[in-house]
Design an enzyme around this catalytic site. Sequence first.
Site, PDB file in Angstrom:
ATOM      1  N   HIS A 220      77.877  38.373  79.549  1.00 26.17           N
ATOM      2  CA  HIS A 220      76.667  37.530  79.616  1.00 26.17           C
ATOM      3  C   HIS A 220      76.271  37.222  81.061  1.00 26.17           C
ATOM      4  CE1 HIS A 220      76.477  36.407  75.241  1.00 26.17           C
ATOM      5  NE2 HIS A 220      77.755  36.715  75.316  1.00 26.17           N
TER       6      HIS A 220
ATOM      7  N   ASN B   9      74.630  33.161  69.636  1.00 24.77           N
ATOM      8  CA  ASN B   9      73.970  34.444  69.911  1.00 24.77           C
ATOM      9  C   ASN B   9      72.687  34.540  69.105  1.00 24.77           C
ATOM     10  OD1 ASN B   9      75.771  35.526  71.755  1.00 24.77           O
ATOM     11  ND2 ASN B   9      76.910  36.715  70.239  1.00 24.77           N
TER      12      ASN B   9
ATOM     13  N   TYR C 289      86.818  30.018  77.299  1.00 23.13           N
ATOM     14  CA  TYR C 289      85.704  29.632  78.178  1.00 23.13           C
ATOM     15  C   TYR C 289      86.133  28.685  79.281  1.00 23.13           C
ATOM     16  CZ  TYR C 289      82.535  31.979  74.985  1.00 23.13           C
ATOM     17  OH  TYR C 289      81.903  32.933  74.238  1.00 23.13           O
TER      18      TYR C 289
HETATM   19  C1  HEM Z   1      87.132  35.436  71.038  1.00 26.59           C
HETATM   20  C2  HEM Z   1      85.899  35.848  71.222  1.00 26.59           C
HETATM   21  C3  HEM Z   1      85.159  35.582  72.501  1.00 26.59           C
HETATM   22  C4  HEM Z   1      85.633  35.416  73.756  1.00 26.59           C
HETATM   23  C5  HEM Z   1      87.082  35.471  74.215  1.00 26.59           C
HETATM   24  C6  HEM Z   1      84.495  35.177  74.619  1.00 26.59           C
HETATM   25  C7  HEM Z   1      84.549  34.994  75.981  1.00 26.59           C
HETATM   26  C8  HEM Z   1      83.481  34.760  76.800  1.00 26.59           C
HETATM   27  C9  HEM Z   1      83.535  34.621  78.213  1.00 26.59           C
HETATM   28  C10 HEM Z   1      84.818  34.732  79.043  1.00 26.59           C
HETATM   29  C11 HEM Z   1      82.287  34.358  78.668  1.00 26.59           C
HETATM   30  C12 HEM Z   1      81.855  34.134  80.093  1.00 26.59           C
HETATM   31  C13 HEM Z   1      81.629  32.671  80.313  1.00 26.59           C
HETATM   32  C14 HEM Z   1      81.240  32.341  81.715  1.00 26.59           C
HETATM   33  O1  HEM Z   1      81.722  32.953  82.665  1.00 26.59           O
HETATM   34  O2  HEM Z   1      80.442  31.376  81.869  1.00 26.59           O
HETATM   35  C15 HEM Z   1      81.438  34.315  77.529  1.00 26.59           C
HETATM   36  C16 HEM Z   1      80.099  34.032  77.574  1.00 26.59           C
HETATM   37  C17 HEM Z   1      79.341  33.847  76.452  1.00 26.59           C
HETATM   38  N1  HEM Z   1      79.725  34.052  75.154  1.00 26.59           N
HETATM   39 FE1  HEM Z   1      81.520  34.623  74.513  1.00 26.59          FE
HETATM   40  N2  HEM Z   1      83.357  35.177  73.870  1.00 26.59           N
HETATM   41  C18 HEM Z   1      83.721  35.427  72.562  1.00 26.59           C
HETATM   42  C19 HEM Z   1      82.889  35.500  71.489  1.00 26.59           C
HETATM   43  C20 HEM Z   1      81.602  35.082  71.490  1.00 26.59           C
HETATM   44  C21 HEM Z   1      80.806  34.863  70.316  1.00 26.59           C
HETATM   45  C22 HEM Z   1      81.275  35.070  68.876  1.00 26.59           C
HETATM   46  C23 HEM Z   1      79.607  34.400  70.748  1.00 26.59           C
HETATM   47  C24 HEM Z   1      78.443  33.963  69.930  1.00 26.59           C
HETATM   48  C25 HEM Z   1      78.602  33.158  68.920  1.00 26.59           C
HETATM   49  C26 HEM Z   1      79.638  34.318  72.186  1.00 26.59           C
HETATM   50  C27 HEM Z   1      78.610  33.851  72.975  1.00 26.59           C
HETATM   51  C28 HEM Z   1      78.665  33.755  74.344  1.00 26.59           C
HETATM   52  C29 HEM Z   1      77.553  33.322  75.156  1.00 26.59           C
HETATM   53  C30 HEM Z   1      76.184  32.880  74.670  1.00 26.59           C
HETATM   54  C31 HEM Z   1      77.981  33.386  76.481  1.00 26.59           C
HETATM   55  C32 HEM Z   1      77.150  33.080  77.720  1.00 26.59           C
HETATM   56  C33 HEM Z   1      77.123  31.606  78.030  1.00 26.59           C
HETATM   57  C34 HEM Z   1      76.205  31.383  79.209  1.00 26.59           C
HETATM   58  O3  HEM Z   1      74.994  31.604  79.055  1.00 26.59           O
HETATM   59  O4  HEM Z   1      76.698  30.998  80.283  1.00 26.59           O
HETATM   60  N3  HEM Z   1      80.855  34.744  72.608  1.00 26.59           N
HETATM   61  N4  HEM Z   1      82.171  34.586  76.389  1.00 26.59           N
END
Ligand code: HEM
Length: 492
Positions: free
Chosen positions: A65, A138, A348
């Site tokens: 992202h 999402n 996160y």
């Molecule tokens: C175990 C599963 C998941 C892991 C380990 C994971 C991990 C991460 C990580 C490490 C980031 C980067 C955050 C940052 O640096 O600010 C991220 C961002 C993000 N993830 Fe996940 N994620 C997972 C599943 C999901 C799912 C299922 C969704 C949706 C429901 C999702 C939605 C997002 C969104 C929207 C961001 C961006 C947030 C922003 O705009 O700063 N992720 N995720």
Amino acid sequence: MDPQKFRPSSAFNSPHWTTNSGTPVWNNNNSLTVGVNGPILLEDYQLTEKLANFDRERIPERVVHARGAAAKGFFEVTHDVSHLTCADFLRAPGVQTPLIVRFSTVIHERGSPETLRDPRGFAVKFYTREGNFDMVGNNIPVFFIRDGMKFPDMVHSLKPNPKSHIQEGWRIADFFSHHPESMHMFTFLLDDWGVPSDYRHMEGFGVHTFILINAQGKETLVKFHWKPTCGQKFLLEDEAVVVGGTNHSHATQDLYDSIARGEYPEWQLCIQTMEPEMADSFEFDPLDVTKTWPEDRFPLQPVGRMVLNRNVDNFFNENEQLAFCPALVVPGIHYSDDKLLQTRIFSYQDTQRHRLGGNYLLLPVNAPRCPHHNNHHDGFMNFVQRSEEVNYFPSRFDPSRHAERYPIPSRPLSGRRERAVIPKENNFQQPGARYRSFDPARQDRFIARVADILLHPRTTQEIRRVWLGMLSQCDSGLGQKLAAKLQAQAVL
Ligand code: HEM
């Protein structure tokens, strides 16, 4: 103002240039040299400070992202849900809460085009009176996998090849050939849905099941949905090529421009609810993140509206430093036992400490707007003015007390230690039904996109057959059409 209590931004207002420490700068054009030509003197602090700041301007981009746009606004309750939750920000119709939203693409870099086929992030930070609530969702209501153990591998397969740095279909086809649970997500990603026209015309989903708890402690399973009032729009391939080729930041621009001209994007927040006692009585597991809850059985109920009426004032401060975490919930909202959600609760905060540092929640965009207090202390970049002498608990010198107790889920937990797949996988029913809901032209576009991945020269016969097997189980007609397409290319 007490000069010892200033916040850095409030002093950022001198009419002339200064160094970071406030010394006046009388020449911001020329380095300090011996004679007119040089060499440059090491004592040119002005120059070395300026370069040192510049050299450190970038922080690590988000591991996923990375590409995104943020905007600010408010949430307003429109329907009474106080019988379901004691969440203060949902206490009554009319209550407004400030918020910031960040929309994003997932796989590619911070400067990548916004027209790529990819899920879109839809993350909302509500600054409530009882702390921040981050709904980190999402634009697709389901997810590829249901166990966080697989997340790093899944992301690696979708990211560019570590050797060539090119995203390659054979790696995606290979990884997901082991994951039949991903078929439902692919019926969104490889559908027209996979390239939203921009961020304003996009639905959003909390994706996971959460738990609402009311003042009496009664629990209700819940799913969150954001419905854009201007409707949903997508780009087909030829449109995406034109839009992306003209402006690789078109979605950021569309969001920024529409807010600047007063056309404020708006979404309705709806919920689906389920009694926890019912959770075992369906053909699917309601906590399984690869499933939707059919809307005919679990109707959407309106809760409120979100209006984005203010652009960010500074992209770095309010987008790059913005840090979401699904662990941030407020009294009245709790996590369900969805394993994927449970993994995210750890991941996160961990990544934010790496990306922004241990005090990332003190950064203005992430800090709560409500009063807050604890003894978490010091660390890099702790710029909060603290003058107390008691930084331990309990203490007879410190009047701070516990907050009032609020209800949390009370269901007893029991079970053996397991590393297991959930019993009710039911991987193919919902994707099949979704495929059948497309009109024939849309079905053909879906099949063409699947074929595109499977036709990659390095996708093997074995992998193609596994995909064909999975998609045939979703819908036999889909399987036949895909087989015909692959046979026509003599690759099956
Ligand atoms: C175990 C599963 C998941 C892991 C380990 C994971 C991990 C991460 C990580 C490490 C980031 C980067 C955050 C940052 O640096 O600010 C991220 C961002 C993000 N993830 Fe996940 N994620 C997972 C599943 C999901 C799912 C299922 C969704 C949706 C429901 C999702 C939605 C997002 C969104 C929207 C961001 C961006 C947030 C922003 O705009 O700063 N992720 N995720």
